[in-house]
Design an enzyme around this catalytic site. Structure first.
Site, mmCIF file in Angstrom:
data_model
loop_
_atom_site.group_PDB
_atom_site.id
_atom_site.type_symbol
_atom_site.label_atom_id
_atom_site.label_comp_id
_atom_site.label_asym_id
_atom_site.label_seq_id
_atom_site.Cartn_x
_atom_site.Cartn_y
_atom_site.Cartn_z
ATOM 1 N N ASN A 57 10.264 69.342 52.344
ATOM 2 C CA ASN A 57 9.405 68.431 51.590
ATOM 3 C C ASN A 57 9.542 67.025 52.167
ATOM 4 O OD1 ASN A 57 8.577 66.464 49.605
ATOM 5 N ND2 ASN A 57 8.458 68.149 48.120
ATOM 6 N N ASP A 64 8.024 64.210 51.160
ATOM 7 C CA ASP A 64 7.632 63.118 50.246
ATOM 8 C C ASP A 64 8.396 61.824 50.507
ATOM 9 O OD1 ASP A 64 7.239 65.082 47.159
ATOM 10 O OD2 ASP A 64 6.025 64.948 48.972
ATOM 11 N N HIS A 65 9.713 61.939 50.672
ATOM 12 C CA HIS A 65 10.506 60.707 50.643
ATOM 13 C C HIS A 65 10.623 60.017 51.984
ATOM 14 C CE1 HIS A 65 10.817 61.299 46.483
ATOM 15 N NE2 HIS A 65 11.326 62.496 46.647
ATOM 16 N N ARG A 86 7.164 49.166 51.885
ATOM 17 C CA ARG A 86 6.633 47.929 52.490
ATOM 18 C C ARG A 86 5.218 48.137 53.019
ATOM 19 N NH1 ARG A 86 11.468 44.701 55.639
ATOM 20 N NH2 ARG A 86 12.848 44.479 53.804
ATOM 21 N N HIS A 125 3.813 66.488 48.241
ATOM 22 C CA HIS A 125 3.348 66.360 46.864
ATOM 23 C C HIS A 125 2.385 65.190 46.775
ATOM 24 C CE1 HIS A 125 4.668 65.978 42.350
ATOM 25 N NE2 HIS A 125 3.356 66.118 42.489
ATOM 26 N N ARG A 139 0.771 63.046 44.627
ATOM 27 C CA ARG A 139 0.823 62.670 43.216
ATOM 28 C C ARG A 139 -0.406 61.848 42.831
ATOM 29 N NH1 ARG A 139 5.290 62.475 39.862
ATOM 30 N NH2 ARG A 139 7.123 63.615 40.608
ATOM 31 N N ARG A 153 2.417 57.488 44.788
ATOM 32 C CA ARG A 153 3.619 56.672 45.005
ATOM 33 C C ARG A 153 4.232 56.909 46.386
ATOM 34 N NH1 ARG A 153 7.638 59.273 40.567
ATOM 35 N NH2 ARG A 153 5.799 58.955 39.263
ATOM 36 N N HIS A 154 3.998 58.074 47.002
ATOM 37 C CA HIS A 154 4.537 58.298 48.343
ATOM 38 C C HIS A 154 3.491 58.927 49.255
ATOM 39 C CE1 HIS A 154 5.289 62.138 46.380
ATOM 40 N NE2 HIS A 154 6.408 61.741 45.795
ATOM 41 N N GLU A 203 1.713 70.393 47.017
ATOM 42 C CA GLU A 203 2.028 70.353 45.592
ATOM 43 C C GLU A 203 1.075 69.376 44.909
ATOM 44 O OE1 GLU A 203 6.108 69.134 45.528
ATOM 45 O OE2 GLU A 203 6.800 71.195 45.496
ATOM 46 N N THR A 262 10.999 61.718 39.000
ATOM 47 C CA THR A 262 10.696 62.887 39.818
ATOM 48 C C THR A 262 10.297 64.011 38.859
ATOM 49 O OG1 THR A 262 11.520 64.380 41.543
ATOM 50 C CG2 THR A 262 13.087 63.743 39.816
ATOM 51 N N THR A 263 9.956 65.152 39.390
ATOM 52 C CA THR A 263 9.519 66.235 38.520
ATOM 53 C C THR A 263 10.618 66.587 37.531
ATOM 54 O OG1 THR A 263 8.130 67.089 40.280
ATOM 55 C CG2 THR A 263 8.665 68.614 38.498
ATOM 56 N N GLU A 283 7.639 79.329 41.948
ATOM 57 C CA GLU A 283 8.777 78.569 42.467
ATOM 58 C C GLU A 283 9.619 78.185 41.273
ATOM 59 O OE1 GLU A 283 8.167 75.526 45.430
ATOM 60 O OE2 GLU A 283 9.945 74.416 44.759
ATOM 61 N N HIS A 296 14.059 72.034 44.008
ATOM 62 C CA HIS A 296 14.276 70.776 43.292
ATOM 63 C C HIS A 296 15.762 70.465 43.153
ATOM 64 C CE1 HIS A 296 12.808 67.236 41.165
ATOM 65 N NE2 HIS A 296 13.991 67.295 40.597
ATOM 66 N N GLY A 345 13.742 68.586 49.907
ATOM 67 C CA GLY A 345 13.245 67.372 50.544
ATOM 68 C C GLY A 345 14.182 66.185 50.456
ATOM 69 N N HIS A 346 14.431 65.760 49.211
ATOM 70 C CA HIS A 346 15.187 64.507 49.030
ATOM 71 C C HIS A 346 16.515 64.533 49.783
ATOM 72 C CE1 HIS A 346 17.824 61.687 46.771
ATOM 73 N NE2 HIS A 346 16.747 60.934 46.821
HETATM 74 C C1 LIG Z 1 8.090 69.933 42.237
HETATM 75 C C2 LIG Z 1 9.308 69.319 42.805
HETATM 76 O O1 LIG Z 1 10.399 69.516 42.340
HETATM 77 C C3 LIG Z 1 9.196 68.462 43.994
HETATM 78 O O2 LIG Z 1 8.632 69.188 45.006
HETATM 79 C C4 LIG Z 1 8.366 67.251 43.703
HETATM 80 O O3 LIG Z 1 7.743 66.818 44.890
HETATM 81 C C5 LIG Z 1 9.272 66.183 43.151
HETATM 82 O O4 LIG Z 1 8.550 65.002 43.061
HETATM 83 P P1 LIG Z 1 8.967 63.790 44.042
HETATM 84 O O5 LIG Z 1 8.929 64.322 45.444
HETATM 85 O O6 LIG Z 1 7.914 62.733 43.752
HETATM 86 O O7 LIG Z 1 10.354 63.395 43.646
HETATM 87 N N1 LIG Z 2 9.549 71.871 44.930
HETATM 88 C C1 LIG Z 2 10.806 71.253 45.321
HETATM 89 C C2 LIG Z 2 10.612 70.423 46.548
HETATM 90 O O1 LIG Z 2 9.604 70.536 47.219
HETATM 91 C C3 LIG Z 2 11.651 69.482 46.971
HETATM 92 O O2 LIG Z 2 12.359 68.953 45.881
HETATM 93 P P1 LIG Z 2 13.579 67.949 46.258
HETATM 94 O O3 LIG Z 2 14.458 68.681 47.223
HETATM 95 O O4 LIG Z 2 12.967 66.726 46.888
HETATM 96 O O5 LIG Z 2 14.249 67.685 44.937
#
Ligand SMILES: CC(=O)[C@@H](O)[C@H](O)COP(=O)(O)O
Ligand SMILES: NCC(=O)COP(=O)(O)O
Length: 253
Positions: A16, A18-19, A27, A52, A54, A58-59, A79, A109-110, A160, A201, A223-224
């Site tokens: 993932n 996203d971050h 910035r 994701h 959103r 936001r990202h 997502e 976050t979710t 999931e 997650h 992801g994170h």
């Molecule tokens: C659904 C989930 O748990 C994540 O894939 C989701 O993307 C979390 O949202 P953020 O990435 O915005 O934290």
């Molecule tokens: N659906 C979970 C995901 O895509 C990643 O979640 P996270 O590892 O960023 O908490």
């Protein structure tokens, strides 16, 4: 079901990104580029790229989704929430996978899984719309039998399981064990209902092995923790190391 290769059950890693975009949006620069992150994650072993889009952007931005879709060699797992806008975007982009997730603007976050049972008609209609566009649909749900039953009834072929309660229990062994058992039961039940069962997650390098070792889990979306590890070890190594942990866990299971 995971690909069987001899005795080794292969579990797929959805990275993932996203971050990566979170850092850029701080910035509003052009870097770090989520497109580059996606391509290099695939080169490092990712089996899919999850992102994701959103409602509050936001990202991940709409332009990221469009740009990444044409660059991927593996699979895009988009997502999004169940809104007319997001479903229209998904049907236009046509990723291989869409994972429907709950969304609150105020959330960091979710927070929980999609309440499929409580909003069945809305979810079923969204699944049908995405299926008509040729998209495989996953529902991001808590590991509860009632939610799994409802997911099956919508026609979705993938779930999931939300691993957030397990991940948040870090340090509280009793809670972690209880949540791990809930997930394990959810995996078994989902498979008996004919579903592909993914999970994600809050998973990180210290807790992923327990989830990856559950027989029948097809894919983990992470992801994170990978983005955080990349700050110190570099992007490719962070992805490679996570993939290696999944392979190790499968071998040990
Ligand atoms: C659904 C989930 O748990 C994540 O894939 C989701 O993307 C979390 O949202 P953020 O990435 O915005 O934290
Ligand atoms: N659906 C979970 C995901 O895509 C990643 O979640 P996270 O590892 O960023 O908490």
């Amino acid at each position: 079901m995971p690909v069987e290769e001899g005795l080794l059950r292969m579990i797929e890693l959805g990275v993932n990104i996203d971050h990566v975009a979170t850092l850029r949006q701080q910035r509003f620069t052009t870097y770090p580029d989520p497109v580059e992150a996606a391509v290099r994650a695939e080169e490092a072993g990712a089996d899919a790229i999850t992102l994701h889009l959103r409602e509050d952007r936001r990202h991940i931005q709409d332009a990221d989704v469009t740009a990444i879709r044409s660059k991927l060699r593996t699979r895009m797992n988009l997502e999004c929430a169940i809104t007319a806008e997001m479903l229209a975007i998904a049907c236009h982009i046509k990723p291989q996978d869409v994972c429907l997730v709950p969304e609150k603007r105020s959330e960091l976050t979710t927070e929980g899984g999609l309440d499929v049972a409580g909003q069945f008609d809305v979810v079923k209609a969204a699944v049908g719309q995405l299926h008509d566009a040729g998209i495989r649909v996953s529902l991001f749900i808590d590991p509860e039998a009632a939610q799994i039953d409802a997911a099956v009834r919508t026609g979705a072929t993938v779930i999931e399981l939300h691993t957030g309660a397990f991940a948040d229990a870090d340090g509280d062994a009793a809670t972690a064990l209880r949540e791990l058992e809930r997930i394990r039961k959810g995996v078994v039940y989902g498979i008996t209902q004919g579903l592909r069962v993914n999970a994600g997650h809050g998973l990180h390098y210290g807790n992923v092995h327990e989830i990856a070792a559950i027989p029948g889990v097809s894919e983990l979306n992470i992801g994170h923790a990978i983005v955080a590890r990349a700050v110190f070890d570099g992007w490719e190594k962070a992805v490679r190391d996570m993939k290696a942990l999944l392979v190790l866990a499968c071998r040990a299971a």
